[in-house]
Each structure stands twice: as structure tokens, then as C-alpha cells.
Design an enzyme around this catalytic site. Sequence first.
Site, PDB file in Angstrom:
ATOM      1  N   GLY B  53    -121.269 121.506  71.941  1.00  0.00           N
ATOM      2  CA  GLY B  53    -122.446 120.676  72.162  1.00  0.00           C
ATOM      3  C   GLY B  53    -123.089 120.952  73.504  1.00  0.00           C
ATOM      4  CB  SER B  54    -126.596 120.863  74.634  1.00  0.00           C
ATOM      5  OG  SER B  54    -126.915 122.034  73.941  1.00  0.00           O
ATOM      6  N   GLY B  55    -125.269 119.518  76.935  1.00  0.00           N
ATOM      7  CA  GLY B  55    -125.126 118.344  77.788  1.00  0.00           C
ATOM      8  C   GLY B  55    -123.986 118.455  78.785  1.00  0.00           C
ATOM      9  CG  HIS B  56    -120.473 119.002  77.815  1.00  0.00           C
ATOM     10  ND1 HIS B  56    -119.964 117.793  78.209  1.00  0.00           N
ATOM     11  CD2 HIS B  56    -120.576 118.945  76.462  1.00  0.00           C
ATOM     12  CE1 HIS B  56    -119.738 117.038  77.140  1.00  0.00           C
ATOM     13  NE2 HIS B  56    -120.119 117.709  76.060  1.00  0.00           N
ATOM     14  CG  ASP B 109    -117.426 122.060  68.793  1.00  0.00           C
ATOM     15  OD1 ASP B 109    -118.620 122.378  68.657  1.00  0.00           O
ATOM     16  OD2 ASP B 109    -117.031 121.282  69.669  1.00  0.00           O
ATOM     17  CG  HIS B 217    -117.577 114.522  74.602  1.00  0.00           C
ATOM     18  ND1 HIS B 217    -116.491 115.346  74.645  1.00  0.00           N
ATOM     19  CD2 HIS B 217    -118.641 115.297  74.276  1.00  0.00           C
ATOM     20  CE1 HIS B 217    -116.880 116.589  74.354  1.00  0.00           C
ATOM     21  NE2 HIS B 217    -118.171 116.583  74.137  1.00  0.00           N
TER      22      HIS B 217
END
Lengths: 336, 336
Positions: B53-56, B109, B217
Site C-alpha cells: 500500500g501507499s502512504g508509507h 498483499d 498501520h
Amino acid sequence: MKKFINDPNDVLPEMMEGYLRAYGDIIERIEDYPSVVLKDLDPGKVGLIVGGGSGHEPIFIEYLGKGMADGASQGNICAAPSPDNILAVTKAVDRGKGVVYIYGNYSGDCMNFDMAAELADLEGIKTATVRVTDDVASAPKDRISDRRGIAGDFFVMRIAGAACYAGYDLEDVKRVADKANANTRTMGVALTPGTIPGEKPAFTLGEDEMEIGMGLHGEPGIRRDKIQPADKIVDQMMKMILEDLPFKKGDDVCLLVDGFGATTRMEMMIIIRRVSQLLDKEGITLHDVKFGNFATFQEMAGSSITLMRLDDELKKLYDSPMWSILFGQKGFSTHK
Amino acid sequence: MKKFINDPNDVLPEMMEGYLRAYGDIIERIEDYPSVVLKDLDPGKVGLIVGGGSGHEPIFIEYLGKGMADGASQGNICAAPSPDNILAVTKAVDRGKGVVYIYGNYSGDCMNFDMAAELADLEGIKTATVRVTDDVASAPKDRISDRRGIAGDFFVMRIAGAACYAGYDLEDVKRVADKANANTRTMGVALTPGTIPGEKPAFTLGEDEMEIGMGLHGEPGIRRDKIQPADKIVDQMMKMILEDLPFKKGDDVCLLVDGFGATTRMEMMIIIRRVSQLLDKEGITLHDVKFGNFATFQEMAGSSITLMRLDDELKKLYDSPMWSILFGQKGFSTHK
């Protein structure tokens, strides 16, 4: 403010011990001071010392490298290094060709580096000084010499480091570093404060407020506003930057987006995107982009935009191979 | 949470545009997805795709480089990339030698990369998969395959990237990446939450609280405590790390101290100092130290400690020349 610390009085020596553990194979500490120099100095080159107060990491200690600084003379947190501290670093990096001092234009730093220069002169070491004055918000254009130095430090120090490495003499290193500074402009915006361990937050901002032009120690900016969409903020910052130099159609520039400490990459990218759009519109070419934490104030959130205009000499120096702790390196690489 | 954004719905495409503005000379976007690949792929090598996922950020996009990843298959914020997304990246990086997928062990994932592997197989592209499971806090030792992947991603991806670059075949890249993962352990502690733009903070922690083992998360950790002096926190984290593998006298290790987003260099250095002291005491040798933001959760404050134990093969691969966007580079350097 919750932090991973032990005693607030120990943060500086414990931080220095951490850096020496991580990079002790290439840097060594100057006894009695939170200052460091490269172990492996190339002979016959002008020395470059950068410095100022601690607490803004990665600057100054991580600016050491080849084609970057030879020594970092650091004071206590948010305090200028003492003249004795600077002199000790000067002696450590001088190779008979003189030493250039580059630091942000703050009164304590100016006074102590000037005193150190006099002491160095008595010891037979020539010095030259370049004060970084990139912060557009800190004084009007007719008083540029009153402006503070912030993230633009990186560009000026990089150019000077490249010149030292290329074998420039003392006068010429000062000349290109002055030129880099004269062509560098920064505007910052703060969103949340930073907190020195053991102290209260350095300033307060409302839940929906931002302060345009606030300095890296919480110095007052030029305007406090309700927070706006990123593009509107960037447009205001860029207008001030572009008009100040002024930057013009046909210019080549390097861009640095600094994160101050707690700003996400996501936000930096949104800023880079908007800056690029504005430069396209103005007919200004983006030569290189840097982003991340270059000069911080602890966990402060906010960002600054820095542009450096390049001529052929600055471009050649900027593009030359380098390495720096700042980039996690111990070996040469091209950064363009 | 104040952030430099425009519309929260636009953060991902605007972030991608920023990255392409900054690194468009060396990366290109995979149409329709927030995924990127290197433009200049060396022929005849196994491809390496990292993702999640993005955002990391900086993970995954900034892990692109030589001796690092060839492609980053990224989903929406905190969401796995779709099988079609992964397949498109797979086709872009395959050079006839197959493609290795490396990602943190999260159910979404795993499912989507497995489906992509089946789709790739139908297209005649061989794949191999390595799931990173470094987070000691996320499951007990008898269920290591249930553990999450966090900052240890860096070491596993670096080793695999080095192996791809060295010309290892698909099976051998998987073998060394599995070995790197099997020898990597991480423990994290969260101090303050991260906030996805437009959402509420991902979790809450009291003014004087920390959570040991909390995930990237906001997944629950193993214990919530009053915050303690840094050395005491590090001692607890290191005890769990050292006993888990276990690491033993005579081992050579690499250390990564991750900042999660808003943690200062000062704190990271205090942690590095204590970790080094404990390793000295155990007779374990520190081969290399990395620090900074490697895998973040927005402006989350906290830190994780990762150790990777090296054998001769891992050491040789780790020390080989590389470059990565993560380190602000576009050219080779040694990172040891």
C-alpha cells in the site's frame, strides 16, 4: 512531548555517541565539543567548516563528506559554537591552504566565527567567511545581509564543498560560495512547533493555523493565516521567492523542499508538483530536485522551498561527484 | 491534522506527479496505477518488484535503484496493489529471467501478489515470492509465517536487489532473500499516531503512553506502557530481538533504526548508542548502521530497531555498490 530520551541534559552527548557509533569509521570527534571532522582529509585542499547550534539534525554533522564539509563545529542545542570550539575544528581541517567558514546568518554564530577567525589568524591559518542569507521572510530585500540562513545552507555548502574538492584556492571558494548564496532564496511555512527535549514547544499555532516565514527556531514569520490548500500556500511562497531574486525565464534552478522534521514525503511531493508547474509556466528549468529533512527543528511540521539559480560554473560544481553522511553514504556518487 | 494537501482524494495522484517531477529522468509510471519502474533496466537480469500500500513513503517507490528494486507496485493508501497492477509492473521489468516479488506479509498483499504470479505464469513469466516477516511483536516464534513485515523490508529488498544485479538466477535470488528474511528481526514502539489525509488519526495514545510492538498501520502491539527513559525502552526491545533469532556472540549484524515519520535524528542517535552498547556486551559486531525514515506511517512518532545477521554471502551482497532514490542518488556508491 514524548521522546526517546534519557535525561534531557544528556541528549547532546548521547546523540554524539550515536553518530560516532554509526559513522566512527569516517568521522572523529573534536575533544570537549559536539563537533566532528572527517578522518581522511585530502591533502592540499582548502578546508570547509560548517556550523551552528545543535538540534537541527541532519545539519550540520551529516553535511560531512567529500565534496561537502570537512568539519562541523556545533554548539549546544540552538546555541552558537564557541570560538575555541571553532578554532579546534579549524586546526583539525587546515591543510595549509586556509579554511572557509559557512554558516547561517545568526548573531551568535557571526560573533563567534569572527572571533575564531581572529584566533586562527594568530595561529597562521587564513580563513574566509560566507554567511548564508537565503530566508526571504526574515528581512526586506534592501537588507539582505540581515536575513537568516535556513535550508539554503545545503546548496551553498555543497557548492563550496565541490569547489574545495576541485582544488579551488581560498579566495575562489569564497567567491563561488558567495555566488551560490546570492542566487539562493527560501520561503518556509510552519504548521506545528518543534520541542527541544525537556522544554516546552518553541511556539504555539492554532489547530487550523499556519505561519508563513517562521524561522527554524520559531522566529516570527511575516503572516499567520488559516491553513489553505497546498497549491495556494505554494503559490504565495513561490511568488515571494521568484520576485525576490528575481528568477526569470530561461533560468536553470535547483530545488530543495525541506521537511523541517515531521512533514511526510507525500506532502513534499505535492509541493514539488506545484513548484514544477509554476516553474514550467515561468519558463524556468528544473535542473535537480532534492527533498527530505535537510535542516529541521526537532519534530516541527512545515516545509520550505529553496531555489538556487545556476550559471555554468555553479552547475559544473553542483553536478560533480560527491558523498555525504546526509545521503547515507561513504562513497562517491553523482547526485544530479 | 494540518497537512500540505489539496483535496484528500487527490493526494495519491499528486504525490505520484511530484515523484515523477523529481525523478522522471530515471523512473516511469505504469499507466493507470501508482506504480513505477526504472527506465534503464540492465539486460539479462532477474527483475525485482517490491510493493504494498501507499502512504508509507519512502517505501516502496524510493526503493528503486540499481542493486535495489526495479519496480514498485503500489496500491492506494494502505491498500494492496491489485493483481492487474502487479502484472503490469511484472511485464515491465521482466527480461526473460523471471521476477521476484518481495513484500511485507499482509493478507491483501499475499492474495494479490499470488494472483499476479498466476497471471504472470499464464504469460510465460516465471516468478518467485519472498514475504518479509521481521516484526517479532506480531506473532509468536512458532508462527513466524504469521508475522508482519515492517522496516526489515529494507534489508531483504537490498539483499535481493544486490543478488539480481550480481546476476543470480531466479531460484538463487529467492534463496538469498529468504535467508536475509530468516536472519532479520524488528521491534517497534509507537509514541504518537499517523494520520492519512482526510481521515482521523489511526489510533490514540495517552499523553504519557507508548505502545510496544504497534504495527505500521496502527495494528495493536503487545503492551501499552507509560513512556520510560530511552535506554529502558531499547533494552526491552533488544531483549526480544536478540532472544528471538537468537543472535549470539560472534555474530555480525547490520542495524537499521527507522523513524516512522516524525522521530528526530537526536532520538535515533540515542537509540543507536544504546543498541551499540548492548551489542558490545553480547559480543556481537556491528557491520553497518542505517537510520532515518525507511518505512513510515505518515507523521507517526516512534521507532523500530532492526537487526540482520550476516553470513559471508549476505555480507558480500550487502556491501556491493548500489544506488537508490531512498538515498537521494542517481549513481553508484558503496553504502557500507
